[in-house]
Design an enzyme around this catalytic site. Structure first.
Site, PDB file in Angstrom:
ATOM      1  N   GLU A  51      12.352  68.961 107.963  1.00  0.00           N
ATOM      2  CA  GLU A  51      12.100  69.492 109.194  1.00  0.00           C
ATOM      3  C   GLU A  51      10.895  70.273 108.957  1.00  0.00           C
ATOM      4  O   GLU A  51      10.636  70.950 107.996  1.00  0.00           O
ATOM      5  CB  GLU A  51      13.206  70.158 109.820  1.00  0.00           C
ATOM      6  CG  GLU A  51      14.405  69.149 110.086  1.00  0.00           C
ATOM      7  CD  GLU A  51      15.638  69.794 110.876  1.00  0.00           C
ATOM      8  OE1 GLU A  51      15.383  71.214 111.216  1.00  0.00           O
ATOM      9  OE2 GLU A  51      16.504  69.395 111.264  1.00  0.00           O
ATOM     10  N   ILE A  82       8.503  61.980 107.773  1.00  0.00           N
ATOM     11  CA  ILE A  82       9.566  60.997 107.527  1.00  0.00           C
ATOM     12  C   ILE A  82       8.681  59.661 107.206  1.00  0.00           C
ATOM     13  O   ILE A  82       8.062  59.007 108.036  1.00  0.00           O
ATOM     14  CB  ILE A  82      10.318  60.940 108.744  1.00  0.00           C
ATOM     15  CG1 ILE A  82      10.732  62.114 109.023  1.00  0.00           C
ATOM     16  CG2 ILE A  82      11.309  59.838 108.564  1.00  0.00           C
ATOM     17  CD1 ILE A  82      11.750  62.855 108.024  1.00  0.00           C
ATOM     18  N   THR A  83       9.036  59.413 105.951  1.00  0.00           N
ATOM     19  CA  THR A  83       8.503  58.033 105.461  1.00  0.00           C
ATOM     20  C   THR A  83       8.952  56.646 106.396  1.00  0.00           C
ATOM     21  O   THR A  83      10.068  56.779 106.665  1.00  0.00           O
ATOM     22  CB  THR A  83       8.821  57.528 104.049  1.00  0.00           C
ATOM     23  OG1 THR A  83       8.329  58.636 103.158  1.00  0.00           O
ATOM     24  CG2 THR A  83       8.263  56.420 103.616  1.00  0.00           C
ATOM     25  N   GLU A 170      16.335  59.509  94.701  1.00  0.00           N
ATOM     26  CA  GLU A 170      14.962  59.595  95.184  1.00  0.00           C
ATOM     27  C   GLU A 170      13.977  60.174  94.069  1.00  0.00           C
ATOM     28  O   GLU A 170      12.944  59.720  93.750  1.00  0.00           O
ATOM     29  CB  GLU A 170      14.700  60.429  96.344  1.00  0.00           C
ATOM     30  CG  GLU A 170      13.366  60.598  96.999  1.00  0.00           C
ATOM     31  CD  GLU A 170      13.469  61.718  98.263  1.00  0.00           C
ATOM     32  OE1 GLU A 170      12.737  61.226  99.230  1.00  0.00           O
ATOM     33  OE2 GLU A 170      14.283  62.311  98.383  1.00  0.00           O
TER      34      GLU A 170
END
Length: 309
Positions: A51, A82-83, A170
């Site tokens: 965010e 955001i990918t 990730e």
């Protein structure tokens, strides 16, 4: 896809994070409804946790909320960086349950959203320094109503634990991409050192150039060992801790940046020109030290683990 971290990022988020979360945490119905189309790449997925005002403080600073309204939830908030955000068909969205408790202690919920839902807005792609083949955007939710069928609740720990598991995935993925950048920079640098001549001899015959190439090879071996170690751990059924994944990502990201910048230096003026791939690789490599947790947050996770033993 070696040396294409942008493309790998876009695919990795859709398959590894979005689809992976649904397949790990979803009911059989949710897996069939959303997971299969992502795994077959018929649809594009996004994983939305970051965010504008939270960044590395993903849980504590999270302001997106879900308020219970009868059998449904009303979700509000925004996400950034955001990918696949601009083009995602399916979005795994993290927010806090608005139950009146202290905001930092609230339960983390995970919902699956679809493109075009009333109140959901997906921004245009943001302009970035690198990773141009990976679209990055913002999400805005204004009173988006979701049913309980969209809530992912499988497994222990809820959304908070789900996110932590994905942080490990990730960060390991970033290390693998870093290895690809290092290998590509080394390959291009060796080719250039053999072909480029100055003062009647190839620049690869100069010791300072040889030092650069030797350091690149050492970095390649070290990062390769970290990636292979992670693969072997997965094969034996052991999941790396968050601290281990952080250490892996921290070292690999820094090594990729150092190698990429040395490749630019080795190419000289040509390395600063966009028609040479090392320029693109240097811009892409910088992202490794920022996304999936900055270098600074990796240090924090590693130190906390060491001090808690």
């Amino acid at each position: 896809m070696q040396g294409l971290p942008g493309l790998v990022t876009a695919m990795g988020v859709s398959l590894g994070l979005a689809a992976g979360t649904i397949m790990k945490r979803g009911t059989p119905e949710q897996k069939e409804r959303w997971g299969l189309d992502l795994l077959t790449m018929e649809k594009v997925g996004a994983w939305a946790i970051t965010e504008p005002n939270s960044g590395s403080d993903a849980f504590g600073g999270m302001q997106a909320t879900a308020r219970k309204a009868g059998d449904e939830y009303v979700v509000n908030g925004s996400k950034t960086f955001i990918t696949n955000g601009p083009y995602a068909d399916t979005i795994v969205f993290y927010c806090k349950l608005d139950d009146g408790s202290d905001p930092r202690d609230r339960e983390i919920l995970t919902f699956v959203l679809d493109r075009g839902m009333p109140g959901l807005e997906q921004s245009r792609p943001l302009r970035k320094m690198g990773l141009h083949s990976s679209p990055t955007g913002e999400l805005f939710l204004n009173d988006v109503r979701v049913g309980p069928d969209r809530l992912l609740s499988g497994g222990s720990g809820g959304g908070r634990e789900s996110a932590k598991q994905n942080f490990v995935t990730e960060r390991a993925g970033v290390a693998a991409m870093a290895l690809g950048v290092i290998e590509e920079c080394l390959r291009l640098s060796v080719e250039y050192a053999k072909a480029r001549e100055l003062w009647g001899q190839r620049i690869g015959d100069f010791q300072l150039i040889q030092l650069k190439l030797a350091k690149m090879e050492v970095a390649r071996l070290n990062v390769q060992n970290l990636v292979f170690r992670h693969v072997e751990m997965q094969r034996t059924g052991r999941t790396p801790t968050l601290a281990e994944a952080s250490a892996m990502k921290l070292y690999a990201a820094q090594a990729a940046n150092e190698v990429a910048m040395e490749a630019v230096q080795l190419f000289g003026g040509n390395g600063y020109m966009s028609e040479y791939r090392v320029e693109q690789l240097a811009r892409d490599a910088k992202s490794f030290q920022i996304y999936a947790g900055t270098d600074e947050i990796q240090v924090t996770h590693i130190a906390r683990d060491l001090l808690s033993r």
